[in-house]
Design an enzyme around this catalytic site. Structure first.
Site, PDB file in Angstrom:
ATOM      1  N   SER A 157       0.836  -1.196   0.000  1.00 56.81           N
ATOM      2  CA  SER A 157       0.000   0.000   0.000  1.00 56.81           C
ATOM      3  C   SER A 157       0.876   1.254   0.000  1.00 56.81           C
ATOM      4  O   SER A 157       1.704   1.433  -0.885  1.00 56.81           O
ATOM      5  CB  SER A 157      -0.957  -0.045   1.204  1.00 56.81           C
ATOM      6  OG  SER A 157      -1.856   1.025   1.201  1.00 56.81           O
ATOM      7  N   ASP A 198      -8.637  -4.795  -5.741  1.00 56.93           N
ATOM      8  CA  ASP A 198      -8.104  -3.886  -4.726  1.00 56.93           C
ATOM      9  C   ASP A 198      -8.231  -2.446  -5.215  1.00 56.93           C
ATOM     10  O   ASP A 198      -7.797  -2.100  -6.320  1.00 56.93           O
ATOM     11  CB  ASP A 198      -6.644  -4.231  -4.449  1.00 56.93           C
ATOM     12  CG  ASP A 198      -6.107  -3.518  -3.215  1.00 56.93           C
ATOM     13  OD1 ASP A 198      -6.778  -2.590  -2.716  1.00 56.93           O
ATOM     14  OD2 ASP A 198      -5.023  -3.885  -2.742  1.00 56.93           O
TER      15      ASP A 198
END
Length: 531
Positions: free
Chosen positions: A443, A495
């Protein structure tokens, strides 16, 4: 859409947002009116006590007042059901009805105050009657307080600053006064958003980096919402309509035709090797999160395993910086990676805006020095994510457009300074000079790891980066082309983070406005059923 204008200012609520609140209030008011009527009819013979005349008058006037309010709220609900999201014309009488409804709060407030005063005087009447009056007074004040809270919630600080252009032709829009007005409105919007961000992140701190992140985040939000007249319910309705539209398109499409080009033997071997490396180094990216992620991934045994390492006195053989005084984070890192204390060179849990936690370890299995950068896990990290404007990087490489996400590049520069200026990498390679450098992250950490690999490329030509779900909008196109040979990105399924960027959000806003404009149904489901 657009927001209602009351008392000469815009509010963060539309005229078609009052169906459910109105129905809920109607339900309460009708029950309340029936309860008072029952109380009066059943106990009016017991109101011949001292003060009974006042209580009787109180109940009668309250029933009349409630009947008027019920009629007004019913009219508000009926009008709110008319029209569509972008066609508020059938609801043009809503402002007058709301003025009437708000005006009725004055006698309701006065009557609730009188009821409270009479009860406080200690009226000597039947206890059932007294308790009933107390209940009506309490309900009155609860509804009044709820209305005040609702007004505070839908208050728009920028509602009174909306520019209203007279019909002076297009030239007026280019005038100096118009430019000043728009500039003032933009400044006011940025100031409002900055105040909101500061309130939400009041515990973060107030250093230079934090203030810069507040300003950057405020500019992002003000720029995104300043050119629309959407209220929160419009955004929710637009997202629901857009999701429904995309589902219909997907269901009506036939199966995609896929033309497969099987890789050659060497490419297939390289792909298998890279997938195995991704699986191996993902454990380091997960370990950088510390004990919260470990317990989340091991809900039944994680707490017991990590708990045994907490508060245990142990002289660390690694360089520890901040945040793990009880040794809980490091215990989870050991369990996640399978390494030993002596394999870690540096562990940092120092967490501030633009300053991410990271660890440096010797991975003897893959013969690599691993730098793992932690992803988003705190308010400071969120502010780093939201500092999304572009920033030019100074790199020792022949790339024309060296620009990247500002917040993530600042975080990567912080880790770079720690690794190089504090001699952490030099220490690691003095122990294992034949190892190669591998940088990993997930991330936000993936974005910082990718930029860190680019920064270290000249000093460590064999550097390799594994970025798991890196954020979109991270690198300029030229930097992306430059980094393809040594950065591997892995995205799982749908995602949202690798698909989230300022450009995509602008596209989402345009799609929401388009689907709302073409919607010919009321916003509220209750209204759809009745129309």
């Amino acid at each position: 859409m657009p927001g209602m204008v009351l008392f000469g200012r815009r509010w963060a609520i539309a005229s078609d947002d009052l169906v459910f609140p109105g129905i809920f209030e109607l339900f309460l008011r009708v029950l309340w009116w029936i309860g008072i009527l029952s109380l009066y009819l059943l106990h009016r013979g017991k109101l011949d006590c001292a003060g009974g005349v006042l209580l009787s008058s109180y109940l009668i006037v309250l029933m009349v007042l409630l009947a008027v309010i019920i009629c007004t709220v019913s009219a508000i609900v009926c009008v709110s059901m008319k029209g569509t999201i972008c066609n508020p014309g059938p609801r043009k009488s809503m402002s007058k009805l709301l003025y009437v409804r708000l005006a009725l709060f004055l006698p309701e407030l006065v009557w609730a105050s009188l009821g409270a005063a009479w009860i406080a005087d200690g009226v000597q009447c039947d206890q059932a009657v007294v308790k009933g009056i107390i209940a009506t007074v309490v309900v009155s004040w609860v509804i009044i307080a709820s209305t005040v809270v609702t007004i505070i919630i839908v208050f728009d600080p920028l509602g009174g600053k909306t520019p209203l252009y007279p019909s002076a032709g297009p030239g007026h829009l280019d005038s100096h006064e118009s430019s000043q007005l728009l500039s003032g409105l933009k400044t006011a919007a940025t100031g409002v958003w900055e105040t909101r961000v500061k309130v939400l992140c009041c515990c973060v701190g107030n250093d230079d980096h934090t203030r810069a992140a507040f300003s950057s985040t405020a500019e992002l939000f003000s720029a995104y919402f300043s050119d629309t007249d959407l209220v929160p319910s419009d955004i929710a309705a637009g997202l629901a309509l857009l999701h429904q539209q995309q589902d219909n398109i997907r269901n009506n499409q036939g199966p995609d035709q896929v033309i497969s080009h099987p890789p050659g033997p060497s490419q297939e071997a390289d792909l298998d090797a890279e997938l195995e490396n991704c699986h191996h180094y993902m454990q380091f990216a997960a370990a950088a999160y510390g004990w919260p992620l470990y317990v989340y991934r091991n809900p039944f045994t994680g707490l017991c395993r990590v708990g045994g390492d907490c508060c245990r006195n142990r002289a660390p053989e690694y360089d520890l910086v901040g945040g793990d005084q009880f040794n809980c984070h490091f215990g989870s890192i050991l369990h996640t990676t399978g390494l030993h204390y002596r394999d870690f060179i540096h562990v940092s849990f120092h967490d501030k805006v633009y300053e991410l936690p990271f660890l440096v370890a010797l991975d003897h299995r893959k013969e690599s020095v691993v730098v793992a950068v932690r992803g988003t896990m705190s308010l400071q990290d969120i502010l780093t994510d939201l500092s999304a404007e572009s920033e030019t990087l100074v790199l020792e490489c022949e790339v024309q457009d060296c620009s990247a996400h500002k917040g993530i590049s600042q975080a990567a520069r912080y880790v770079y300074g720690r690794l190089v200026n504090h001699g952490i990498l030099s220490q690691a390679f003095s122990i294992a000079p034949e190892y190669r450098l591998v940088i990993v992250g997930h991330s936000l950490g993936a974005g910082a790891a990718a930029l860190l690999a680019i920064m270290l490329r000249n000093s460590y030509p064999q550097v390799r980066c594994y970025a798991f779900s890196p954020p979109r909008g991270l690198l300029s196109k030229s930097l992306y082309e430059y980094s393809k040979s040594f950065i591997v990105s892995l995205v799982l399924g749908k995602d949202v983070i690798p698909r989230l960027s300022v450009t995509n959000l602008e596209d989402l806003k345009k799609r929401i406005l388009r689907v709302i404009a073409h919607c010919n149904k009321p916003k509220d489901p209750a209204a759809r059923l009745l129309v």
